[in-house]
Design a protein around this motif. Structure first.
Motif, short mmCIF file in Angstrom:
data_model
loop_
_atom_site.label_atom_id
_atom_site.label_comp_id
_atom_site.label_asym_id
_atom_site.label_seq_id
_atom_site.Cartn_x
_atom_site.Cartn_y
_atom_site.Cartn_z
N ASP A 1 0.86 -1.19 0.00
CA ASP A 1 0.00 0.00 0.00
C ASP A 1 0.89 1.23 0.00
OD1 ASP A 1 -2.80 -0.83 0.22
OD2 ASP A 1 -2.18 -1.75 2.11
N SER A 2 0.72 2.08 -0.97
CA SER A 2 1.52 3.30 -1.03
C SER A 2 0.95 4.33 -0.08
CB SER A 2 1.51 3.83 -2.46
OG SER A 2 1.69 5.22 -2.46
N CYS A 3 1.81 4.86 0.80
CA CYS A 3 1.34 5.90 1.74
C CYS A 3 0.67 7.04 1.00
CB CYS A 3 2.48 6.52 2.51
SG CYS A 3 3.76 5.39 2.93
N ASN A 4 1.22 7.34 -0.16
CA ASN A 4 0.82 8.57 -0.81
C ASN A 4 -0.61 8.56 -1.33
OD1 ASN A 4 2.96 10.40 -0.49
ND2 ASN A 4 4.19 9.18 -1.88
N CYS B 1 5.77 2.66 5.46
CA CYS B 1 6.45 3.10 4.25
C CYS B 1 7.38 1.98 3.77
CB CYS B 1 7.27 4.35 4.57
SG CYS B 1 8.36 4.87 3.24
N CYS B 2 7.53 1.90 2.45
CA CYS B 2 8.42 0.89 1.86
C CYS B 2 9.84 1.04 2.36
CB CYS B 2 8.40 1.05 0.35
SG CYS B 2 8.91 2.70 -0.15
N GLY B 3 10.18 2.23 2.76
CA GLY B 3 11.54 2.48 3.22
C GLY B 3 12.29 3.45 2.33
N HIS C 1 5.91 3.69 -8.15
CA HIS C 1 7.29 3.63 -8.63
C HIS C 1 8.31 3.58 -7.51
CE1 HIS C 1 7.81 3.90 -12.98
NE2 HIS C 1 6.56 4.33 -12.99
N ASN C 2 8.09 4.43 -6.50
CA ASN C 2 9.04 4.49 -5.40
C ASN C 2 9.06 3.20 -4.61
OD1 ASN C 2 10.76 6.64 -4.52
ND2 ASN C 2 8.99 7.95 -4.76
N CYS C 3 7.87 2.70 -4.31
CA CYS C 3 7.80 1.45 -3.55
C CYS C 3 8.43 0.34 -4.37
CB CYS C 3 6.36 1.08 -3.22
SG CYS C 3 5.37 2.37 -2.46
N TRP C 4 8.13 0.35 -5.65
CA TRP C 4 8.67 -0.67 -6.57
C TRP C 4 10.19 -0.66 -6.49
CZ3 TRP C 4 11.77 -1.17 -10.85
CH2 TRP C 4 11.51 -2.21 -11.75
S1 SF4 Z 1 7.60 5.11 -1.75
FE1 SF4 Z 1 7.32 4.73 0.44
S2 SF4 Z 1 6.64 6.74 1.06
FE2 SF4 Z 1 6.30 6.67 -1.09
S3 SF4 Z 1 4.28 5.87 -1.36
FE3 SF4 Z 1 5.64 4.18 -1.48
S4 SF4 Z 1 5.57 3.42 0.59
FE4 SF4 Z 1 4.91 5.47 0.71
#
Ligand code: SF4
Ligand code: HEM
Ligand code: SF4
Ligand code: SF4
Lengths: 463, 226
Positions: free
Chosen positions: A342-345, A381-383, A422-425
């Motif tokens: 799950d993306s925080c955003n 968060c994914c980190g 993308h970021n989580c990926w």
């Molecule tokens: S990259 Fe991390 S902070 Fe950004 S949406 Fe994904 S989980 Fe959240």
């Protein structure tokens, strides 16, 4: 006042400026220069007086120093409960101190504040939902980043990223022509498999205006083709703008608010020019946050909404599956243990907690989906959020930060992590690289394409 | 001394507390900015209101939120102390008699003496746990400064002096005077210290509730699961 040639208070506003910065390998000289960058205390204090209003000041004042936010922060957990990673401590010792000292802080202080703002917080906003007073430290870190950016204390990649948005209206040096060329070229590659596949550019009054992450054009062009294929099969009237096609905002990570505005204005202009019914953005979390959730405010839109209804890719996918525009071959559904990031955003910070799960109900064989714990708006968060992934200077800290997600994934026993961000990926890819836990990771587009039932009339002629 | 404390000083401290907090409440909401906070407060008043109310009442229910459930001991200590800290000053029979005499009215109901005793003991024991926590847990210690101890002391004093008077340990009239004095110190401290949270808690929670109720999910029809 000593300002470096690379590290200074001025935003990067030209292509040459970007090239010069990029030529400085991993920002070596840049960070060296930063060590003697002077703090403009008057500017700092004036900015605070003009922009730090009762919300943040009250948060800082009434914080009970109770520490209830500690466990909510994945970086606190990942760093073996280091008290220095308690959200309230991180913000009180940086932003709180700057305000207490009325902006009179020195270079060393700012260097430290930069590390805290970019390497000890990803602005995931989880702590805000665990504080009894409703103190959202993530928001305050976003604010602090803006102050640091203005003073030139910003990680090298973030400075470049914000500059890219100023120069190219994209997070990378991709011009409109490059972008459209890439998209057209990718679509041609797939034309044989999907007869009639096209990329409609700058079509007015379409149903959908599609926006992307520049990385797709630069590093993952298949993603563009996949988007085209899915719209094609779903029979959508869609278009891509030749200008204003970038959904992301490294400027937001950098705290460069002026660049944030320029960036979203370019997308909103495209909306106004092409008058689509809806804007759909690619599978990216922060990009959605920037353009759809925060963007309207940067652009000065009182309604808090973009000019046309704007949705995340997963909202469109869920709708297409629900309405039967896209049909899944049940035999091809995922039959291995799978989990979802799950993306925080867009989950915690935009309420889309059920959408991806609806998609999963179509594409995963019942019994194979295992949710992480915690999940939905309480997910960690994914980190690598908030720019953390991209900052070489803080790579060590980022890798430590990945531990919480690693353990969450391991606890599910999943072999595949669906990650529509993308970021989580990226973070999950890096996590596999660093910790080798034997998982795969994927966006939704490629998974769905593999299991689609393609309507008769869209199939290639049999030879 | 006694007549001074129950006379002018009482009116003064009550007045400072009430007027001070009205001013601070006004300043708080006046200082909210849709563009700086990035929340379209005025555009969606009904959604904002609902979000604010949810964000407050969920957190007022013991174990009503993920946050409280994640910290069961802390939650017990918090509610144990705060139920007393809010109900006792308002509804203790002695306080109501005093109010009637001074201001000509008293509040809705009186706590019976055994209930008041229970609440007081629970509050004191809870305070003990809050203090212990602050001394022992590294994540709380790092946050603690001298002011926190000051606030705890100020908050604790009326309870302790009140109990000593209640059980007539030693000189009743001395403890009663001390109780009134320390109570008035709390009233005076409220607008100017972290004790302002007594009121600003509602403001801060309302703000975050509006944020979620409007921007972060509200417009999507999704309610934050606090
Ligand atoms: S990259 Fe991390 S902070 Fe950004 S949406 Fe994904 S989980 Fe959240
Ligand atoms: C409606 C009224 C009130 C609300 C909603 C409220 C809310 C809170 C919250 C959310 C906290 C943080 C959590 C914690 O540390 O326990 C807190 C802390 C605290 N409150 Fe209140 N409060 C109220 C009234 C009061 C009153 C009347 C007093 C004192 C006379 C008081 C004294 C304190 C103290 C001393 C702390 C810090 C405890 C510690 O050191 O851990 N509060 N309050
Ligand atoms: S939980 Fe909230 S009040 Fe408690 S220390 Fe953290 S930020 Fe401060
Ligand atoms: S916003 Fe996220 S990363 Fe930042 S302090 Fe809060 S929980 Fe930690």
């Amino acid at each position: 006042m000593p300002e470096g040639t690379l590290c200074n208070k001025k935003p990067v506003e030209t292509a040459e400026g970007i090239t010069t910065l990029l030529a400085d390998q991993s920002g070596k000289t840049y960070y060296e220069e930063m060590k003697s960058l002077e703090v403009d205390s008057d500017l700092l204090w004036k900015t605070i007086q003009n922009t730090c209003k009762t919300r943040i000041r009250t948060w800082l004042e009434i914080c009970a120093h109770c520490g209830m936010c500690a466990d909510s922060c994945f970086l606190y957990l990942a760093n073996d409960r280091d008290p220095k990673q308690v959200p309230a401590f991180k913000i009180q010792s940086t932003l709180g101190e700057i305000i207490k000292r009325k902006g009179k802080v020195d270079n060393k202080f700012m260097l430290h504040a930069m590390e805290v703002a970019w390497a000890q917080c990803t602005c995931c906003n989880r702590c805000g939902t665990y504080c009894p007073h409703g103190i959202d430290t993530g928001i305050m870190f976003g604010y602090l980043r803006g102050l640091l950016y203005q003073q030139g204390f910003v990680p090298w990649e973030m400075k470049i990223g914000a500059g890219m948005h100023r120069v190219y209206n994209a997070q990378m040096d991709i011009t409109s022509e490059d972008y459209i060329d890439t998209f057209e070229w990718m679509v041609e590659e797939y034309e044989d498999d999907y007869p009639g596949l096209t990329v409609p550019v700058d079509v007015e009054d379409a149903d959908i205006m599609y926006t992307v992450n520049a990385r797709e054009a630069k590093h993952y062009p298949e993603d563009l083709a996949e988007a085209a294929i899915l719209y094609h099969i779903a029979g959508e009237k869609w278009t891509v703008p030749s200008k204003g096609w970038e959904l992301t905002s490294l400027a937001m990570f950098a705290g460069d608010w002026a660049a944030c505005k320029m960036q979203v204005d370019s997308v909103y202009d495209a909306m106004e020019r092409l008058r689509p019914k809806r804007m759909i953005g690619t599978e990216c979390g922060h990009a959605h946050r920037a353009t759809v959730v925060e963007g309207p405010y940067w652009a000065g839109r009182k309604s808090g909404r973009p000019p046309v209804e704007s949705i995340h890719y997963i909202e469109w996918l869920a709708e297409a599956l629900r309405t039967g525009k896209l049909k899944i071959d049940p035999a091809k559904r995922i039959k291995e243990p799978v989990t979802l990031q799950d993306s925080c955003n867009y989950v915690r910070n935009h309420g889309l907690r059920e959408t991806a799960r609806e998609i999963i109900s179509y594409i995963v064989e019942p019994g194979y989906f295992i949710d992480m714990a915690p999940n939905k708006e309480h997910n960690f968060c994914c980190g690598g959020g908030g720019g953390f992934n991209g900052i070489g200077y803080f790579r060590k800290q980022r890798n430590i930060g990945l531990k919480v997600k690693r353990d969450q994934i391991l606890a599910t026993g999943a072999k595949l992590v669906i990650s529509p961000c993308h970021n989580c990926w990226d973070a999950i890819r890096d996590l596999e690289e660093v910790y080798e836990i034997g998982i795969k990771w994927s966006f939704l587009k490629p998974l769905i394409i593999k299991m689609l039932i393609i309507p008769e009339h869209l199939r290639p002629e049999e030879e | 001394m006694y007549s001074l404390l129950t006379g002018p000083v009482f009116y003064l401290s009550l007045g400072v507390c009430i007027i001070g907090m009205i001013v601070r409440f006004y300043q708080y909401f006046n200082g909210l900015s849709w563009q700086l906070d990035r929340v379209a407060y005025k555009e969606y008043p009904a959604m904002g209101f609902k979000g604010a109310v949810r964000s407050i009442y969920k957190w007022l229910i013991p174990y009503g939120t993920y946050g409280w459930r994640a910290q069961p001991v802390m939650a017990a200590a918090f509610f144990g102390f705060h139920v007393g800290a809010v109900l006792l000053p308002l509804f203790l029979i002695g306080h109501n008699v005093f109010l009637k005499e001074k201001l000509g009215f008293s509040l809705f109901f009186n706590l019976s003496t055994p209930v008041a005793d229970y609440l007081s003991w629970i509050a004191l024991i809870s305070l003990f746990f809050l203090i212990l926590r602050r001394l022992v847990l590294p994540e709380v210690r790092i946050l603690t400064d001298r002011k926190d101890w000051g606030i705890l002391l100020i908050s604790m004093a009326p309870f302790i002096t009140g109990m000593l008077a209640r059980y007539q340990v030693g000189d009743y009239s001395f403890w009663l005077t001390a109780h009134i004095l320390t109570g008035e110190i709390v009233l005076l401290a409220i607008p100017f210290t972290k004790l302002s949270h007594v009121f600003l808690f509602f403001a801060s929670r309302a703000q975050l509730g509006m944020d979620f109720g409007i921007k972060r999910g509200g417009l999507k029809g999704s309610k934050m699961a606090w």
